[in-house]
Design a protein around this motif. Structure first.
Motif, PDB file in Angstrom:
ATOM      1  N   ASN A 195      -4.843  -0.400 -12.468  1.00  0.00           N
ATOM      2  CA  ASN A 195      -4.468   0.911 -13.018  1.00  0.00           C
ATOM      3  C   ASN A 195      -3.791   1.832 -12.014  1.00  0.00           C
ATOM      4  OD1 ASN A 195      -5.761   0.182 -15.518  1.00  0.00           O
ATOM      5  ND2 ASN A 195      -7.729   0.704 -14.579  1.00  0.00           N
ATOM      6  N   SER A 196      -3.307   1.282 -10.932  1.00  0.00           N
ATOM      7  CA  SER A 196      -2.537   2.030  -9.938  1.00  0.00           C
ATOM      8  C   SER A 196      -1.542   1.073  -9.295  1.00  0.00           C
ATOM      9  CB  SER A 196      -3.439   2.635  -8.857  1.00  0.00           C
ATOM     10  OG  SER A 196      -4.306   3.613  -9.388  1.00  0.00           O
ATOM     11  N   THR A 197      -0.436   1.637  -8.819  1.00  0.00           N
ATOM     12  CA  THR A 197       0.584   0.808  -8.184  1.00  0.00           C
ATOM     13  C   THR A 197       0.517   0.986  -6.680  1.00  0.00           C
ATOM     14  OG1 THR A 197       1.987   1.125 -10.137  1.00  0.00           O
ATOM     15  CG2 THR A 197       3.034   0.190  -8.191  1.00  0.00           C
ATOM     16  N   TYR A 198      -0.366   0.221  -6.038  1.00  0.00           N
ATOM     17  CA  TYR A 198      -0.494   0.246  -4.583  1.00  0.00           C
ATOM     18  C   TYR A 198       0.448  -0.794  -3.987  1.00  0.00           C
ATOM     19  CZ  TYR A 198      -4.404   3.468  -3.964  1.00  0.00           C
ATOM     20  OH  TYR A 198      -5.186   4.584  -3.913  1.00  0.00           O
ATOM     21  N   ILE A 199       1.185  -0.369  -2.967  1.00  0.00           N
ATOM     22  CA  ILE A 199       2.198  -1.233  -2.374  1.00  0.00           C
ATOM     23  C   ILE A 199       2.025  -1.280  -0.861  1.00  0.00           C
ATOM     24  CG2 ILE A 199       4.673  -1.548  -2.005  1.00  0.00           C
ATOM     25  CD1 ILE A 199       5.076   0.000  -4.670  1.00  0.00           C
ATOM     26  N   LEU A 200       1.987  -2.495  -0.338  1.00  0.00           N
ATOM     27  CA  LEU A 200       2.041  -2.732   1.108  1.00  0.00           C
ATOM     28  C   LEU A 200       3.502  -2.939   1.474  1.00  0.00           C
ATOM     29  CD1 LEU A 200       0.928  -3.508   3.942  1.00  0.00           C
ATOM     30  CD2 LEU A 200       0.607  -5.829   3.049  1.00  0.00           C
ATOM     31  N   ALA A 201       4.017  -2.093   2.369  1.00  0.00           N
ATOM     32  CA  ALA A 201       5.432  -2.171   2.741  1.00  0.00           C
ATOM     33  C   ALA A 201       5.579  -2.178   4.254  1.00  0.00           C
ATOM     34  CB  ALA A 201       6.195  -0.996   2.137  1.00  0.00           C
ATOM     35  N   PHE A 202       6.469  -3.027   4.742  1.00  0.00           N
ATOM     36  CA  PHE A 202       6.777  -3.079   6.170  1.00  0.00           C
ATOM     37  C   PHE A 202       8.143  -2.447   6.420  1.00  0.00           C
ATOM     38  CE2 PHE A 202       3.518  -6.234   5.825  1.00  0.00           C
ATOM     39  CZ  PHE A 202       2.892  -6.245   7.064  1.00  0.00           C
ATOM     40  N   LYS A 203       8.185  -1.540   7.383  1.00  0.00           N
ATOM     41  CA  LYS A 203       9.428  -0.853   7.750  1.00  0.00           C
ATOM     42  C   LYS A 203       9.567  -0.921   9.266  1.00  0.00           C
ATOM     43  CE  LYS A 203      11.935   3.391   6.643  1.00  0.00           C
ATOM     44  NZ  LYS A 203      11.834   4.717   5.979  1.00  0.00           N
ATOM     45  N   ASN A 204      10.662  -1.521   9.717  1.00  0.00           N
ATOM     46  CA  ASN A 204      10.870  -1.736  11.152  1.00  0.00           C
ATOM     47  C   ASN A 204       9.673  -2.462  11.773  1.00  0.00           C
ATOM     48  OD1 ASN A 204      13.372  -0.333  11.057  1.00  0.00           O
ATOM     49  ND2 ASN A 204      12.283   1.615  11.208  1.00  0.00           N
ATOM     50  N   GLY A 205       9.116  -3.403  11.012  1.00  0.00           N
ATOM     51  CA  GLY A 205       8.019  -4.230  11.507  1.00  0.00           C
ATOM     52  C   GLY A 205       6.650  -3.592  11.455  1.00  0.00           C
ATOM     53  N   GLN A 206       6.555  -2.374  10.921  1.00  0.00           N
ATOM     54  CA  GLN A 206       5.278  -1.662  10.866  1.00  0.00           C
ATOM     55  C   GLN A 206       4.819  -1.517   9.415  1.00  0.00           C
ATOM     56  OE1 GLN A 206       3.583  -0.335  13.995  1.00  0.00           O
ATOM     57  NE2 GLN A 206       4.923  -2.078  14.439  1.00  0.00           N
ATOM     58  N   ALA A 207       3.531  -1.765   9.183  1.00  0.00           N
ATOM     59  CA  ALA A 207       2.989  -1.741   7.826  1.00  0.00           C
ATOM     60  C   ALA A 207       2.539  -0.347   7.429  1.00  0.00           C
ATOM     61  CB  ALA A 207       1.812  -2.710   7.728  1.00  0.00           C
ATOM     62  N   GLY A 208       2.729  -0.028   6.139  1.00  0.00           N
ATOM     63  CA  GLY A 208       2.229   1.207   5.551  1.00  0.00           C
ATOM     64  C   GLY A 208       1.796   0.950   4.121  1.00  0.00           C
ATOM     65  N   ILE A 209       1.093   1.924   3.522  1.00  0.00           N
ATOM     66  CA  ILE A 209       0.592   1.780   2.152  1.00  0.00           C
ATOM     67  C   ILE A 209       1.082   2.950   1.302  1.00  0.00           C
ATOM     68  CG2 ILE A 209      -1.484   1.787   0.684  1.00  0.00           C
ATOM     69  CD1 ILE A 209      -1.210  -0.813   2.110  1.00  0.00           C
ATOM     70  N   TYR A 210       1.496   2.624   0.078  1.00  0.00           N
ATOM     71  CA  TYR A 210       1.895   3.633  -0.904  1.00  0.00           C
ATOM     72  C   TYR A 210       1.080   3.450  -2.178  1.00  0.00           C
ATOM     73  CZ  TYR A 210       6.039   4.290   2.014  1.00  0.00           C
ATOM     74  OH  TYR A 210       6.887   4.530   3.066  1.00  0.00           O
ATOM     75  N   ASN A 211       0.798   4.563  -2.836  1.00  0.00           N
ATOM     76  CA  ASN A 211       0.300   4.551  -4.215  1.00  0.00           C
ATOM     77  C   ASN A 211       1.389   5.197  -5.047  1.00  0.00           C
ATOM     78  OD1 ASN A 211      -1.023   4.603  -6.631  1.00  0.00           O
ATOM     79  ND2 ASN A 211      -2.601   6.062  -6.006  1.00  0.00           N
ATOM     80  N   GLY A 212       2.195   4.369  -5.717  1.00  0.00           N
ATOM     81  CA  GLY A 212       3.408   4.890  -6.321  1.00  0.00           C
ATOM     82  C   GLY A 212       4.327   5.411  -5.223  1.00  0.00           C
ATOM     83  N   LYS A 213       4.825   6.636  -5.393  1.00  0.00           N
ATOM     84  CA  LYS A 213       5.710   7.230  -4.391  1.00  0.00           C
ATOM     85  C   LYS A 213       4.941   7.898  -3.255  1.00  0.00           C
ATOM     86  CE  LYS A 213       9.591   8.139  -7.539  1.00  0.00           C
ATOM     87  NZ  LYS A 213      10.512   9.174  -8.071  1.00  0.00           N
ATOM     88  N   LYS A 214       3.638   8.075  -3.420  1.00  0.00           N
ATOM     89  CA  LYS A 214       2.832   8.779  -2.424  1.00  0.00           C
ATOM     90  C   LYS A 214       2.438   7.846  -1.280  1.00  0.00           C
ATOM     91  CE  LYS A 214      -1.457  11.415  -1.824  1.00  0.00           C
ATOM     92  NZ  LYS A 214      -2.684  11.917  -2.485  1.00  0.00           N
ATOM     93  N   GLN A 215       2.749   8.261  -0.070  1.00  0.00           N
ATOM     94  CA  GLN A 215       2.361   7.458   1.085  1.00  0.00           C
ATOM     95  C   GLN A 215       0.897   7.714   1.414  1.00  0.00           C
ATOM     96  OE1 GLN A 215       4.112   8.185   5.104  1.00  0.00           O
ATOM     97  NE2 GLN A 215       4.672   6.023   5.006  1.00  0.00           N
ATOM     98  N   LEU A 229      -0.935   5.456   3.841  1.00  0.00           N
ATOM     99  CA  LEU A 229      -1.034   5.152   5.265  1.00  0.00           C
ATOM    100  C   LEU A 229       0.376   5.044   5.840  1.00  0.00           C
ATOM    101  CD1 LEU A 229      -3.871   2.445   5.266  1.00  0.00           C
ATOM    102  CD2 LEU A 229      -4.082   4.869   5.840  1.00  0.00           C
ATOM    103  N   LYS A 230       0.616   5.701   6.962  1.00  0.00           N
ATOM    104  CA  LYS A 230       1.928   5.719   7.582  1.00  0.00           C
ATOM    105  C   LYS A 230       2.283   4.349   8.164  1.00  0.00           C
ATOM    106  CE  LYS A 230       1.729  10.620   8.843  1.00  0.00           C
ATOM    107  NZ  LYS A 230       1.790  11.609   9.961  1.00  0.00           N
ATOM    108  N   HIS A 231       3.564   4.187   8.459  1.00  0.00           N
ATOM    109  CA  HIS A 231       4.061   2.930   9.030  1.00  0.00           C
ATOM    110  C   HIS A 231       3.823   2.903  10.538  1.00  0.00           C
ATOM    111  CE1 HIS A 231       6.134   1.343   5.443  1.00  0.00           C
ATOM    112  NE2 HIS A 231       6.311   2.618   5.156  1.00  0.00           N
TER     113      HIS A 231
END
Length: 208
Positions: free
Chosen positions: A85-105, A107-109
Protein backbone atom coordinates in the motif's frame (compact mmCIF):
# COMPACT_ATOMS: atom_id res chain seq x y z
CA UNK A 1 -6.64 -4.19 -16.02
CA UNK A 2 -3.78 -5.58 -18.08
CA UNK A 3 -1.12 -3.66 -19.96
CA UNK A 4 1.12 -4.20 -22.93
CA UNK A 5 4.68 -3.18 -23.69
CA UNK A 6 4.83 -1.52 -27.12
CA UNK A 7 7.71 -0.46 -29.33
CA UNK A 8 7.87 2.27 -31.97
CA UNK A 9 10.94 3.50 -33.81
CA UNK A 10 13.21 1.77 -31.30
CA UNK A 11 11.55 3.27 -28.25
CA UNK A 12 9.27 1.59 -25.70
CA UNK A 13 6.04 2.56 -23.97
CA UNK A 14 3.07 0.94 -22.25
CA UNK A 15 -0.61 0.83 -23.17
CA UNK A 16 -3.53 -0.83 -21.41
CA UNK A 17 -5.68 -3.51 -23.02
CA UNK A 18 -8.06 -0.81 -24.27
CA UNK A 19 -5.26 0.92 -26.15
CA UNK A 20 -4.92 3.86 -23.76
CA UNK A 21 -1.35 5.05 -23.33
CA UNK A 22 -0.02 4.60 -19.78
CA UNK A 23 3.67 5.28 -20.40
CA UNK A 24 4.81 7.48 -23.25
CA UNK A 25 6.69 5.72 -26.05
CA UNK A 26 10.07 7.36 -25.54
CA UNK A 27 12.19 5.04 -23.39
CA UNK A 28 15.06 2.71 -24.23
CA UNK A 29 13.91 0.21 -21.61
CA UNK A 30 10.83 -0.43 -19.47
CA UNK A 31 10.47 -3.10 -16.79
CA UNK A 32 7.49 -3.71 -14.48
CA UNK A 33 8.46 -3.27 -10.82
CA UNK A 34 7.12 -6.68 -9.75
CA UNK A 35 4.66 -5.45 -7.10
CA UNK A 36 1.82 -7.88 -6.33
CA UNK A 37 -0.78 -8.32 -3.62
CA UNK A 38 -3.74 -10.67 -3.26
CA UNK A 39 -6.46 -8.03 -3.54
CA UNK A 40 -5.23 -5.99 -6.51
CA UNK A 41 -2.95 -8.59 -8.14
CA UNK A 42 -0.54 -6.64 -10.40
CA UNK A 43 -2.82 -3.64 -10.81
CA UNK A 44 -0.72 -1.40 -8.54
CA UNK A 45 2.60 -2.32 -10.15
CA UNK A 46 4.56 0.55 -11.63
CA UNK A 47 7.34 0.80 -14.19
CA UNK A 48 11.09 1.31 -14.05
CA UNK A 49 11.98 3.27 -17.17
CA UNK A 50 15.44 3.86 -18.56
CA UNK A 51 17.25 5.87 -21.21
CA UNK A 52 20.79 5.58 -22.50
CA UNK A 53 23.26 8.27 -21.53
CA UNK A 54 26.98 8.91 -22.03
CA UNK A 55 27.73 6.98 -18.82
CA UNK A 56 25.27 4.13 -19.22
CA UNK A 57 21.56 3.82 -18.56
CA UNK A 58 19.78 6.29 -16.29
CA UNK A 59 16.57 5.08 -14.66
CA UNK A 60 13.37 6.69 -13.41
CA UNK A 61 10.06 5.48 -12.05
CA UNK A 62 6.44 5.78 -13.24
CA UNK A 63 3.60 4.58 -11.00
CA UNK A 64 0.62 2.41 -11.93
CA UNK A 65 -1.42 5.51 -12.84
CA UNK A 66 1.17 6.66 -15.36
CA UNK A 67 2.51 9.50 -13.18
CA UNK A 68 6.25 10.24 -13.21
CA UNK A 69 7.57 9.73 -9.68
CA UNK A 70 11.35 9.81 -10.22
CA UNK A 71 13.19 11.34 -13.16
CA UNK A 72 15.69 9.33 -15.20
CA UNK A 73 18.76 10.24 -13.17
CA UNK A 74 19.52 7.09 -11.17
CA UNK A 75 22.02 4.31 -11.84
CA UNK A 76 19.69 1.65 -10.45
CA UNK A 77 16.11 1.51 -9.16
CA UNK A 78 14.24 -1.25 -7.35
CA UNK A 79 10.80 -1.16 -5.78
CA UNK A 80 10.62 -2.64 -2.28
CA UNK A 81 7.70 -4.93 -3.00
CA UNK A 82 7.48 -6.27 0.58
CA UNK A 83 5.95 -2.94 1.70
CA UNK A 84 2.26 -2.97 0.85
CA UNK A 85 0.00 0.00 0.00
CA UNK A 86 2.97 2.33 -0.49
CA UNK A 87 5.50 2.84 -3.26
CA UNK A 88 8.87 2.50 -1.55
CA UNK A 89 11.83 2.68 -3.90
CA UNK A 90 15.50 1.87 -3.38
CA UNK A 91 17.49 4.07 -5.77
CA UNK A 92 21.22 4.40 -6.39
CA UNK A 93 22.60 7.77 -7.52
CA UNK A 94 26.31 8.16 -8.22
CA UNK A 95 26.80 4.80 -6.50
CA UNK A 96 25.04 5.84 -3.29
CA UNK A 97 21.78 4.30 -2.08
CA UNK A 98 18.71 6.23 -0.93
CA UNK A 99 15.05 5.48 -0.16
CA UNK A 100 11.89 7.15 -1.46
CA UNK A 101 8.23 6.74 -0.58
CA UNK A 102 6.68 7.98 -3.79
CA UNK A 103 8.30 11.36 -4.47
CA UNK A 104 9.26 11.88 -0.82
CA UNK A 105 12.85 11.10 0.05
CA UNK A 106 13.08 9.02 3.24
CA UNK A 107 16.83 8.34 3.35
CA UNK A 108 19.40 10.47 1.53
CA UNK A 109 21.88 9.12 -1.01
CA UNK A 110 24.73 8.69 1.45
CA UNK A 111 24.77 4.91 1.93
CA UNK A 112 26.70 2.13 0.26
CA UNK A 113 23.75 -0.23 0.56
CA UNK A 114 20.31 -0.47 2.18
CA UNK A 115 18.33 -3.62 2.98
CA UNK A 116 14.73 -3.94 4.20
CA UNK A 117 13.63 -6.29 6.98
CA UNK A 118 9.98 -7.15 6.37
CA UNK A 119 9.28 -8.66 9.80
CA UNK A 120 10.19 -5.49 11.71
CA UNK A 121 9.75 -3.04 8.81
CA UNK A 122 13.23 -1.64 9.40
CA UNK A 123 16.05 -0.62 7.07
CA UNK A 124 19.63 -1.74 7.64
CA UNK A 125 21.99 0.82 6.12
CA UNK A 126 25.70 0.67 5.43
CA UNK A 127 27.87 3.80 5.46
CA UNK A 128 31.68 3.82 5.42
CA UNK A 129 31.52 0.03 5.94
CA UNK A 130 29.54 0.49 9.17
CA UNK A 131 25.90 -0.53 9.66
CA UNK A 132 22.92 1.10 11.33
CA UNK A 133 19.12 0.86 11.44
CA UNK A 134 16.28 3.20 10.44
CA UNK A 135 12.50 2.92 10.42
CA UNK A 136 10.64 3.06 7.11
CA UNK A 137 9.64 6.62 8.06
CA UNK A 138 13.32 7.59 8.21
CA UNK A 139 13.74 7.68 12.00
CA UNK A 140 17.17 6.65 13.22
CA UNK A 141 17.16 3.58 15.49
CA UNK A 142 20.89 2.82 15.50
CA UNK A 143 23.58 5.08 14.11
CA UNK A 144 25.68 3.50 11.33
CA UNK A 145 28.63 2.77 13.60
CA UNK A 146 28.46 -1.03 14.00
CA UNK A 147 30.55 -3.65 12.26
CA UNK A 148 27.54 -5.92 11.73
CA UNK A 149 23.80 -5.69 12.42
CA UNK A 150 21.27 -8.53 12.37
CA UNK A 151 17.52 -7.97 12.84
CA UNK A 152 15.56 -10.99 14.05
CA UNK A 153 12.43 -11.72 16.06
CA UNK A 154 11.73 -8.08 17.07
CA UNK A 155 15.34 -7.76 18.20
CA UNK A 156 18.50 -6.13 16.87
CA UNK A 157 21.93 -7.66 17.40
CA UNK A 158 24.91 -5.41 16.74
CA UNK A 159 28.63 -6.14 16.70
CA UNK A 160 31.00 -3.27 17.57
CA UNK A 161 34.64 -4.18 18.02
CA UNK A 162 34.77 -6.93 20.61
CA UNK A 163 31.30 -6.11 21.96
CA UNK A 164 28.08 -7.80 20.88
CA UNK A 165 25.04 -5.76 21.89
CA UNK A 166 21.34 -6.57 21.99
CA UNK A 167 18.67 -3.90 21.34
CA UNK A 168 14.91 -4.00 21.08
CA UNK A 169 13.25 -2.91 17.82
CA UNK A 170 13.14 0.69 19.06
CA UNK A 171 16.89 0.84 19.62
CA UNK A 172 16.78 0.50 23.40
CA UNK A 173 19.82 -1.30 24.78
CA UNK A 174 18.70 -4.48 26.52
CA UNK A 175 22.12 -5.78 27.60
CA UNK A 176 24.90 -3.76 29.14
CA UNK A 177 28.05 -3.19 27.06
CA UNK A 178 30.47 -6.08 27.42
CA UNK A 179 27.75 -8.71 27.82
CA UNK A 180 28.08 -11.07 24.88
CA UNK A 181 24.41 -11.88 24.35
CA UNK A 182 23.93 -12.77 20.72
CA UNK A 183 20.38 -14.11 20.49
CA UNK A 184 17.32 -14.62 22.59
CA UNK A 185 14.89 -17.39 23.47
CA UNK A 186 17.62 -20.05 23.29
CA UNK A 187 18.67 -19.35 19.74
CA UNK A 188 22.38 -19.27 19.06
CA UNK A 189 24.71 -17.14 16.99
CA UNK A 190 28.42 -17.03 16.46
CA UNK A 191 29.87 -13.52 16.23
CA UNK A 192 33.18 -14.16 17.97
CA UNK A 193 33.85 -17.89 17.59
CA UNK A 194 31.81 -18.93 20.63
CA UNK A 195 28.13 -19.78 21.05
CA UNK A 196 25.94 -18.09 23.63
CA UNK A 197 22.39 -18.80 24.78
CA UNK A 198 20.21 -15.97 26.07
CA UNK A 199 16.81 -15.67 27.70
CA UNK A 200 14.04 -13.37 26.51
CA UNK A 201 14.78 -10.90 29.34
CA UNK A 202 18.26 -10.26 28.00
CA UNK A 203 20.11 -12.32 30.60
CA UNK A 204 23.10 -14.39 29.57
CA UNK A 205 22.12 -17.96 30.40
CA UNK A 206 24.94 -20.14 29.17
CA UNK A 207 28.17 -19.98 27.25
CA UNK A 208 29.20 -23.04 25.25
Amino acid sequence: EGCLLVKKEGKYGVININGKQMVEIKYDSIVADGYYDESTKYKEAGFIVGNKSNDGYKYGYINSKGAKILKEEYNEIERITEIENSTYILAFKNGQAGIYNGKKQILKHIYEDIEFNKENELFTVQKNSKQGVYTKEGKEILKPEYDNVIISNKSIFAKKGDESLYFDENGKLVTEPGIHLLEMDCYEMNFDGNYYFGGANGALLQES
